[in-house]
Design an enzyme around this catalytic site. Structure first.
Site, PDB file in Angstrom:
ATOM      1  N   HIS A 261     -41.123  -3.386  -6.691  1.00 61.99           N
ATOM      2  CA  HIS A 261     -40.003  -4.060  -7.349  1.00 61.99           C
ATOM      3  C   HIS A 261     -39.264  -3.086  -8.270  1.00 61.99           C
ATOM      4  O   HIS A 261     -39.178  -3.287  -9.480  1.00 61.99           O
ATOM      5  CB  HIS A 261     -40.516  -5.267  -8.158  1.00 61.99           C
ATOM      6  CG  HIS A 261     -39.814  -6.553  -7.855  1.00 61.99           C
ATOM      7  ND1 HIS A 261     -39.941  -7.197  -6.650  1.00 61.99           N
ATOM      8  CD2 HIS A 261     -38.956  -7.312  -8.596  1.00 61.99           C
ATOM      9  CE1 HIS A 261     -39.237  -8.311  -6.663  1.00 61.99           C
ATOM     10  NE2 HIS A 261     -38.608  -8.395  -7.833  1.00 61.99           N
ATOM     11  N   ASP A 265     -32.544  -5.987 -10.307  1.00 60.58           N
ATOM     12  CA  ASP A 265     -32.093  -7.056  -9.414  1.00 60.58           C
ATOM     13  C   ASP A 265     -31.812  -6.448  -8.043  1.00 60.58           C
ATOM     14  O   ASP A 265     -31.596  -5.236  -7.915  1.00 60.58           O
ATOM     15  CB  ASP A 265     -30.821  -7.707  -9.969  1.00 60.58           C
ATOM     16  CG  ASP A 265     -30.506  -9.034  -9.298  1.00 60.58           C
ATOM     17  OD1 ASP A 265     -31.435  -9.657  -8.746  1.00 60.58           O
ATOM     18  OD2 ASP A 265     -29.332  -9.446  -9.313  1.00 60.58           O
ATOM     19  N   GLY A 266     -31.840  -7.292  -7.013  1.00 54.51           N
ATOM     20  CA  GLY A 266     -31.533  -6.835  -5.660  1.00 54.51           C
ATOM     21  C   GLY A 266     -32.743  -6.395  -4.863  1.00 54.51           C
ATOM     22  O   GLY A 266     -32.591  -5.920  -3.730  1.00 54.51           O
ATOM     23  N   ASN A 267     -33.948  -6.553  -5.401  1.00 54.14           N
ATOM     24  CA  ASN A 267     -35.145  -6.085  -4.694  1.00 54.14           C
ATOM     25  C   ASN A 267     -35.386  -6.824  -3.382  1.00 54.14           C
ATOM     26  O   ASN A 267     -35.750  -6.210  -2.377  1.00 54.14           O
ATOM     27  CB  ASN A 267     -36.370  -6.240  -5.607  1.00 54.14           C
ATOM     28  CG  ASN A 267     -36.317  -5.331  -6.813  1.00 54.14           C
ATOM     29  OD1 ASN A 267     -36.491  -4.134  -6.707  1.00 54.14           O
ATOM     30  ND2 ASN A 267     -36.050  -5.918  -7.978  1.00 54.14           N
ATOM     31  N   ARG A 269     -33.203  -8.431  -1.372  1.00 53.88           N
ATOM     32  CA  ARG A 269     -32.227  -8.035  -0.361  1.00 53.88           C
ATOM     33  C   ARG A 269     -32.477  -6.609   0.122  1.00 53.88           C
ATOM     34  O   ARG A 269     -32.356  -6.318   1.312  1.00 53.88           O
ATOM     35  CB  ARG A 269     -30.811  -8.206  -0.912  1.00 53.88           C
ATOM     36  CG  ARG A 269     -30.347  -9.662  -0.921  1.00 53.88           C
ATOM     37  CD  ARG A 269     -29.157  -9.895  -1.833  1.00 53.88           C
ATOM     38  NE  ARG A 269     -29.562  -9.822  -3.245  1.00 53.88           N
ATOM     39  CZ  ARG A 269     -28.733  -9.966  -4.266  1.00 53.88           C
ATOM     40  NH1 ARG A 269     -27.443 -10.161  -4.031  1.00 53.88           N
ATOM     41  NH2 ARG A 269     -29.170  -9.904  -5.504  1.00 53.88           N
ATOM     42  N   MET A 270     -32.847  -5.718  -0.805  1.00 52.49           N
ATOM     43  CA  MET A 270     -33.135  -4.341  -0.408  1.00 52.49           C
ATOM     44  C   MET A 270     -34.359  -4.269   0.499  1.00 52.49           C
ATOM     45  O   MET A 270     -34.368  -3.503   1.470  1.00 52.49           O
ATOM     46  CB  MET A 270     -33.357  -3.474  -1.648  1.00 52.49           C
ATOM     47  CG  MET A 270     -32.086  -3.062  -2.368  1.00 52.49           C
ATOM     48  SD  MET A 270     -30.925  -2.110  -1.344  1.00 52.49           S
ATOM     49  CE  MET A 270     -31.975  -0.759  -0.802  1.00 52.49           C
ATOM     50  N   CYS A 271     -35.386  -5.057   0.216  1.00 54.39           N
ATOM     51  CA  CYS A 271     -36.586  -4.984   1.057  1.00 54.39           C
ATOM     52  C   CYS A 271     -36.277  -5.439   2.476  1.00 54.39           C
ATOM     53  O   CYS A 271     -36.813  -4.892   3.441  1.00 54.39           O
ATOM     54  CB  CYS A 271     -37.748  -5.763   0.437  1.00 54.39           C
ATOM     55  SG  CYS A 271     -37.828  -7.522   0.822  1.00 54.39           S
ATOM     56  N   ARG A 272     -35.376  -6.407   2.620  1.00 53.55           N
ATOM     57  CA  ARG A 272     -35.037  -6.873   3.960  1.00 53.55           C
ATOM     58  C   ARG A 272     -34.074  -5.917   4.666  1.00 53.55           C
ATOM     59  O   ARG A 272     -34.044  -5.861   5.894  1.00 53.55           O
ATOM     60  CB  ARG A 272     -34.498  -8.302   3.880  1.00 53.55           C
ATOM     61  CG  ARG A 272     -35.599  -9.295   3.481  1.00 53.55           C
ATOM     62  CD  ARG A 272     -35.128 -10.722   3.400  1.00 53.55           C
ATOM     63  NE  ARG A 272     -34.231 -11.004   2.296  1.00 53.55           N
ATOM     64  CZ  ARG A 272     -34.613 -11.266   1.039  1.00 53.55           C
ATOM     65  NH1 ARG A 272     -35.901 -11.270   0.723  1.00 53.55           N
ATOM     66  NH2 ARG A 272     -33.719 -11.544   0.101  1.00 53.55           N
TER      67      ARG A 272
END
Length: 348
Positions: A261, A265-267, A269-272
């Site tokens: 993490h 913010d945005g973790n 969406r970034m992981c996907r």
């Protein structure tokens, strides 16, 4: 992977048929779970069905497609990428309706220029506002423009990562990841932090999800460098063996990333984005996750389970840990099969 994101020609089109990879697909048996949520699941037959579908796709690519088939294929791929963005946003309660998301994403993936902001009298603004009303969310000007930007920047970040990994042949790196996060979060403030202070920058605050606490911010740079080093080692092993399990590999680094993490913010969406760009690079796959409420609930449950496993095995030696991403890998496996079946049916 051979692909044709013709960015210079104004068309973003990942030609999944005819993908060539130096690796043969092989299944890592200990990377999958026999349950997804509360449902029994048999990963082995699904994996080998995916191999069969991939071979069918390869054979189709060796035949000359009609103009109608080519158009249908391009349309299907672009819509899959747009649905990928929509579902990922919905998991985070971000973005806008499916209709607006598809329209904006298709324009971006086709290389069309769209205005950064819109006026209150524009029809698109009114549609965005109606979408927020239906979700019982704020509808002031800032909220409306934010919902639009969450779609636009997500699509641009997806285009960037696919271009870097699949077209330019780069491996996932810290530089690519940070730049993708900068694109994703451009002019999108976090709950308590202006975008300029966290966009493309590792977090300096502690974060948690429920009872699960993520690593202290002082550990984030080290853990991220360790993640990239481990990926480099895994790819070296795959190159030596000539075989790869693209679904297990993508699921593994999705799990590692989300449990670091690294951003304010945005973790999620970034992981996907990591998941799908790796699936595209090493396979022929797009996993559209979170498009409906039931699927979002299942995904969120799997994410919680993965965090709980991290807590359980956090102090264990690496060689003593089981694969903590097994349930996620099975979940992704089922989505890959669905997406690949739809792709092939488009051109048959």
């Amino acid at each position: 992977m051979q692909s044709t994101l013709h960015l210079s020609q104004g068309i973003m089109f990942a030609a999944l048929c005819g993908v060539k990879t130096p690796f043969a697909f092989t299944m890592e048996m200990d990377s999958y779970e026999s349950k997804i949520s509360h449902d029994d699941f048999e990963p082995e037959p699904v994996f080998y069905e995916i191999v069969t579908l991939t071979n069918q796709l390869s054979k189709l690519s060796q035949t000359e497609l009609t103009p109608n088939q080519e158009a249908a294929l391009e349309n299907h791929v672009l819509h899959s990428l747009a649905w990928m963005v929509y579902g990922s946003n919905m998991i985070e309660k971000a973005g806008s309706s499916a209709e607006i998301t598809l329209k904006l994403c298709l324009a971006i993936f086709r290389g069309q220029k769209i205005p950064e902001d819109i006026e209150e009298q524009d029809q698109e603004y009114l549609l965005l506002k109606e979408s927020l009303i239906r979700q019982n969310l704020p509808t002031n000007t800032s909220a409306v423009l934010r919902s639009r930007r969450e779609v636009v920047q997500h699509a641009k970040a997806a285009a960037f990562m696919i271009d870097q990994l699949c077209i330019r042949g780069q491996d996932l790196s810290e530089q690519i990841l940070l730049e993708a996060h900068r694109i994703l979060t451009y002019k999108v403030d976090a709950e308590t932090t202006p975008w300029m202070e966290y966009s493309g920058v590792y977090r300096s605050h502690e974060v948690c999800a429920g009872l699960h606490t993520f690593p202290h911010p002082s550990l984030v740079p080290f853990k991220m460098k360790s993640m990239f080093y481990e990926l480099k080692c895994d790819l070296k092993k795959a190159t030596t063996a000539g075989t790869i399990d693209p679904i297990a590999l993508a699921s593994k680094y999705t799990h590692i990333f989300i449990n670091i993490h690294p951003f304010i913010d945005g973790n999620g969406r970034m992981c996907r984005l990591i998941l799908n760009s790796m699936l595209l690079k090493f396979g022929t796959f797009v996993a559209c996750i979170g498009a409906d409420r039931a699927d979002r609930s299942m995904y969120e449950e799997i994410a919680v389970n993965g965090g709980a496993l991290e807590d359980l095995y956090g102090d264990a030696e690496e060689e003593e840990k089981p694969n903590l991403y097994k349930e996620l890998a099975s979940y992704v496996l089922a989505h890959v099969k669905k997406g690949l079946s739809g792709l092939i049916s488009t051109v048959q």
